[in-house]
Write a protein that holds these residues in place. Structure first.
Motif, short mmCIF file in Angstrom:
data_model
loop_
_atom_site.label_atom_id
_atom_site.label_comp_id
_atom_site.label_asym_id
_atom_site.label_seq_id
_atom_site.Cartn_x
_atom_site.Cartn_y
_atom_site.Cartn_z
N ARG A 134 12.93 -3.43 77.46
CA ARG A 134 14.33 -3.10 77.74
C ARG A 134 14.49 -2.50 79.14
O ARG A 134 15.61 -2.44 79.67
N GLY A 135 13.39 -2.01 79.71
CA GLY A 135 13.43 -1.50 81.07
C GLY A 135 13.95 -0.09 81.23
O GLY A 135 14.20 0.36 82.36
N CYS A 252 18.69 8.65 78.58
CA CYS A 252 18.24 7.61 79.51
C CYS A 252 18.27 6.22 78.89
O CYS A 252 17.97 5.24 79.58
N GLY A 253 18.59 6.13 77.61
CA GLY A 253 18.56 4.84 76.93
C GLY A 253 17.18 4.39 76.54
O GLY A 253 16.93 3.19 76.34
N ASP A 279 16.75 4.54 68.01
CA ASP A 279 17.06 3.43 68.90
C ASP A 279 18.38 3.76 69.61
O ASP A 279 19.44 3.82 68.97
N PRO A 280 18.34 3.99 70.92
CA PRO A 280 19.57 4.37 71.64
C PRO A 280 20.66 3.29 71.59
O PRO A 280 21.83 3.60 71.80
N ALA A 281 20.26 2.05 71.29
CA ALA A 281 21.26 0.99 71.19
C ALA A 281 22.07 1.10 69.90
O ALA A 281 23.15 0.52 69.79
N GLU A 282 21.54 1.86 68.93
CA GLU A 282 22.20 1.97 67.63
C GLU A 282 22.56 3.40 67.25
O GLU A 282 23.30 3.61 66.29
N THR A 283 22.02 4.38 67.98
CA THR A 283 22.16 5.78 67.59
C THR A 283 22.82 6.59 68.68
O THR A 283 22.46 6.47 69.85
#
Length: 315
Positions: A134-135, A252-253, A279-283
Motif C-alpha cells: 500500500r506504500g 499515517c494510513g 486496517d486504516p482503510a476500514e477503521t
C-alpha cells in the motif's frame, strides 16, 4: 524522534580512560567472537548450536539468581505454580535459547549472505507484503518474547526496510556486533533503530517512507506520564499498554499487524505474522477500535506465551 546516530554522539571528546575501556572491550569481544567463529568453521552451525545448548545448560546449573527470576516470571505467565518437571524444562530451555541467540549474534557476520538470509522463515508473508504494497508503511506490534534484534537483522538481510525501537542504554557487545554487521552486509543499512524515549516525528517519517516498523507494546511501565495508554488484562493482571505507536500508524494510513518470534533448531527463526489488528482503510483512529485491537493483541500473546514461556526476554 531524534536521529539514532546523532543521539548517540557526544559533544565532548571521551577521556583517555574511556578510550582505554572501549579498546579492551573490543579486544575481549574480538577474542570471544574468534573462538565462536572457529567452532562454527570446524563443526558448522549445527555444531555451534549444540555447543550453545550445552553452554546454556551449564549456566542453568550454576546461575541460581537468574534461575529464580525466571521461575517468578514463569509463574506469572502460566498463572500458577509449575510442577517440578515443568520448572526444570522451561528454565533450562530459557537458558539454552538465550545462549544460542547470543552465539548467533556473534557469528552472523561470518556467514555468507544466502546462508544468513535462509535462517529466517516468514510465516503468512502474503499478509505482510500486501500491507507493505500500500506504500504507507506497516506497524508490527511485537512483544517481549523472542529475540527482536535478530529478527530485525534477518529481515533487513532479506530485503525489508525495517525499523526497530529500543532502549537508549544498549549493551557494548550489541554495538560491537552491529558495527561488524553493517560492514559485512550493505542490506543492514535498511535496518534503522529509534530510541523508545524520543519524540515521535521519526516514526511518522519512517512510516510515510514505507518502512516496516516494529516495537514491543507489552510494557511493564509507562515511560512518561503524558503517554496515552490503554488498560489491558494479560496473564491475569491489569497493565497499561502505550497506544501512541498505533495512533501514529493509523494517522499515517499504515496497517497494524501483530507478529510473534519462534527460535527453532540450528539457529533458524520463524517470524509469524499473526493477523491484522487494525486496517486504516476500514477503521477510524478512535479509542474504541484501539481498545478492541489491544485486547486481541493481549489474547494472542497470552496464548502463545503459555505454550512457550521460555521465549520471554524480560527477566
Amino acid at each position: 524522534m531524534a536521529d539514532s546516530t546523532l543521539a548517540t554522539t557526544s559533544l565532548d571528546s571521551p577521556d583517555p580512560q574511556t578510550i582505554e575501556n572501549r579498546l579492551w572491550k573490543r579486544i575481549a569481544f574480538g577474542v570471544a567472537r574468534g573462538f565462536i567463529v572457529a567452532i562454527s568453521a570446524w563443526f558448522g552451525l549445527a555444531g555451534l548450536y549444540q555447543f550453545g545448548r550445552w553452554f546454556g545448560t551449564l549456566e542453568w546449573l550454576i546461575n541460581f539468581k537468574r534461575r529464580r527470576r525466571f521461575v517468578a516470571t514463569l509463574e506469572e505467565i502460566i498463572q500458577r505454580k509449575p510442577s517440578a518437571s515443568q520448572r526444570r524444562m522451561h528454565t533450562r530451555e530459557f537458558f539454552m535459547r538465550s545462549r544460542c541467540d547470543k552465539l548467533l549474534v556473534l557469528v552472523l557476520d561470518s556467514l555468507p549472505r544466502e546462508r544468513a538470509a535462509g535462517l529466517l522463515t516468514l510465516e503468512n508473508r502474503e499478509l505482510l507484503d500486501a500491507a507493505l504494497a500500500r506504500g504507507r508503511g506497516v506497524y508490527l506490534a511485537l512483544s517481549h518474547f523472542g529475540p527482536q534484534h535478530i529478527i530485525g537483522t534477518l529481515m533487513a538481510i532479506n530485503g525489508y526496510r525495517s525499523v526497530g525501537v529500543r532502549d537508549r542504554n544498549e549493551g557494548a557487545i550489541r554495538k560491537y556486533v552491529q558495527a561488524r554487521l553493517r560492514r559485512k552486509y550493505p542490506e543492514i543499512q535498511r535496518l534503522r533503530m529509534l530510541f523508545a524515549d524520543s519524540f515521535p516525528r521519526e516514526i511518522y517519517r519512517c512510516l510515510e517512507e514505507g518502512h516496516l516498523l516494529g516495537s514491543a507494546i507489552d510494557v511493564s511501565r509507562v515511560r512518561e506520564v503524558h503517554h496515552k495508554v490503554e488498560e489491558v488484562t494479560i496473564f491475569g493482571q491489569q497493565r497499561y499498554f502505550p497506544t501512541g505507536p498505533i495512533r501514529i500508524a493509523l494517522h499515517c494510513g499504515a496497517p497494524v499487524l501483530q507478529a510473534w518470534i519462534v527460535p527453532e533448531k540450528n539457529f533458524r527463526y520463524r517470524f509469524e505474522i499473526i493477523e491484522m489488528l487494525l486496517d486504516p482503510a476500514e477503521t477510524r483512529n478512535d479509542a474504541t477500535a484501539i481498545s478492541i485491537a489491544l485486547k486481541r493483541y493481549a489474547a494472542n500473546v497470552e496464548r502463545r506465551a503459555m505454550e512457550r514461556p521460555y521465549l520471554v526476554t524480560r527477566v
